[in-house]
Design a protein around this motif. Structure first.
Motif, mmCIF file in Angstrom:
data_model
loop_
_atom_site.group_PDB
_atom_site.id
_atom_site.type_symbol
_atom_site.label_atom_id
_atom_site.label_comp_id
_atom_site.label_asym_id
_atom_site.label_seq_id
_atom_site.Cartn_x
_atom_site.Cartn_y
_atom_site.Cartn_z
ATOM 1 N N LEU A 1 13.486 157.448 64.829
ATOM 2 C CA LEU A 1 12.514 157.566 63.742
ATOM 3 C C LEU A 1 11.183 158.042 64.306
ATOM 4 N N GLN A 2 10.583 159.019 63.664
ATOM 5 C CA GLN A 2 9.316 159.571 64.135
ATOM 6 C C GLN A 2 8.136 159.115 63.274
ATOM 7 N N ARG A 3 8.360 159.024 61.974
ATOM 8 C CA ARG A 3 7.252 158.733 61.061
ATOM 9 C C ARG A 3 7.692 157.712 60.008
ATOM 10 N N HIS A 4 6.686 157.111 59.358
ATOM 11 C CA HIS A 4 6.896 156.210 58.211
ATOM 12 C C HIS A 4 7.804 155.026 58.560
ATOM 13 N N ALA A 5 7.611 154.449 59.745
ATOM 14 C CA ALA A 5 8.507 153.389 60.215
ATOM 15 C C ALA A 5 8.478 152.174 59.285
ATOM 16 N N GLY A 6 7.296 151.726 58.885
ATOM 17 C CA GLY A 6 7.194 150.549 58.025
ATOM 18 C C GLY A 6 7.851 150.755 56.678
ATOM 19 N N LEU A 7 7.602 151.923 56.055
ATOM 20 C CA LEU A 7 8.208 152.212 54.759
ATOM 21 C C LEU A 7 9.722 152.292 54.874
#
Length: 410
Positions: free
Chosen positions: A282-288
């Motif tokens: 995962l590169q982005r938006h980990a929390g979402l």
């Protein structure tokens, strides 16, 4: 080289990681075989959903009560040897289950006593191993190491239940003997890891402040607290594992071999997802992504609870495993990647308690609720509650929802 550019197989060039991963595979195999055998054995003896729930409670209580001590030990002594000794104790406990299955009188309390010993061994092994992993690989390979480690564990979780169900047809003693051998081999592999920690010049005093430092650290970092507590509440409410013997026997009518297949499905979904994450972290938006994964987990649990078809039930369990793997991957990266090494054992011990609460205590909750309203309504209600939790946590922990990167840049 960044983590995104690092070769995904590079971690296996590390001999210590190979030993570590092999031990994790063997222990995953043993735990899953053991879980199938203990669940079916207890249900055979009692025909009680509550008795199945008590197995989870007996496994969880040692982790909860000993967490401050196990974390302090993992930060003070050689983590390799802690895990090696713990796995040797687990091998002995399985030999005890073997003896009881062969010579037992039909009473169930000796099984609970041995499960308490198993829970205690896991309580010491898990923080030590979780804290050890980040020291075995360079930081650019850390994300891949977590994903491959999870993949090895989940691969064992696919094979273990099916193998446990197959071996149970030969008798529960055969399953427990095989699990004991697996734990013994894992103990030897962990002890053979060549990594040696830096010598501790001065061991921290045993005070409440040092014992509770892991809990304090988590409390002061809202992203970590949100991720750990989300996993806790979601699996606590939405876990259906403890009730699988009931679904196998009374809803789907598939017997112990079918139970093993059902228990393998979440792991099958998880291992496929873990391999994908190892190649494409995962590169982005980990929390979402974590919040979305928990919502999908709840919907799939609801589908399983309402299903009367074996293929559809298998598919729902497969999706729960895939969604849970995304949640686990993000949580473990937050916990292990951001915690200072000197505190990693204590933080991992608290994380272990939360994981145990979500799994073993969740099994107890499932057993109680199923005893009160029935297995099908209990699982369906848990799935709906998990979806609600995913929405609620996005508002309670805005820092988690807004978290973009898995690891801080730099």
């Amino acid at each position: 080289m960044t983590d995104a550019a690092a070769p995904r197989w590079a971690v296996f060039a590390n001999g210590d990681f190979r030993r570590y991963g092999s031990a994790r595979f063997l222990t995953g195999l043993a735990f899953q075989m053991q879980a199938v055998a203990v669940g079916w054995f207890v249900y055979d003896l009692t025909r009680s959903a509550l008795a199945l729930g008590l197995v989870g409670l007996a496994s969880f209580l040692p982790a909860m009560l000993s967490a401050p001590i196990t974390g302090h030990v993992a930060d003070t002594y050689d983590r390799r040897m802690i895990a090696a000794v713990a796995y040797a104790i687990l091998a002995l406990a399985d030999l005890g289950l073997l003896a009881f299955a062969h010579y037992g009188t039909g009473a169930v309390w000796p099984v609970y006593a041995l499960v308490v010993i198993i829970g205690t061994g896991r309580a010491f092994a898990n923080p030590a191993l979780q804290a050890l992993l980040p020291t075995l690989v360079p930081r650019p390979l850390f994300g891949s190491a977590i994903a491959w480690n999870a993949s090895l564990w989940q691969s064992a979780s696919i094979l273990g239940p099916a193998l446990g169900g197959f071996l149970y047809a030969l008798g529960p003693a055969v399953v427990f003997g095989t699990a004991a051998l697996s734990f013994a081999l894992a103990s030897a592999l962990v002890a053979a890891i060549r990594f040696r920690p830096a010598p501790v010049s001065e061991r921290p005093p045993v005070t409440w402040a040092t014992l509770s430092a892991g809990l304090t650290y988590i409390r002061d970092h809202p992203v970590v607290l949100g991720a750990i507590s989300l996993d806790l509440v979601a699996v606590l409410l939405g876990g259906a594992t403890a009730l699988l013997p009931i679904f196998a026997a009374e809803v789907l009518h598939v017997g112990p071999l079918g139970l093993g297949i059902l228990r393998s499905m979440p792991a099958a979904g998880a291992v496929l997802t873990a391999i994908l994450l190892a190649y494409r972290p995962l590169q982005r938006h980990a929390g979402l992504r974590m919040l979305q994964a928990v919502g999908v987990f709840g919907l799939a649990t609801l589908g399983f609870g309402l299903s009367t078809s074996l293929p559809f039930s298998m598919a729902c369990l497969f999706v729960t495993g895939a969604a849970d793997m995304i949640s686990v991957y993000i949580r473990q990266t937050f916990v292990q990647g951001e915690t200072p090494d000197a505190m990693r054992g204590r933080v991992s011990a608290v994380n272990t308690v939360f994981i145990g609460a979500s799994n073993e205590l969740g099994e107890f909750e499932s057993g109680l609720l199923a005893a009160a309203i029935g297995a099908v309504p209990a699982v369906a209600l848990g799935g709906l509650a998990t979806v609600a939790v995913a929405f609620a946590w996005g508002r309670i922990f805005p820092a988690l929802r807004a978290r973009d990167r898995l690891l801080p840049i730099g």
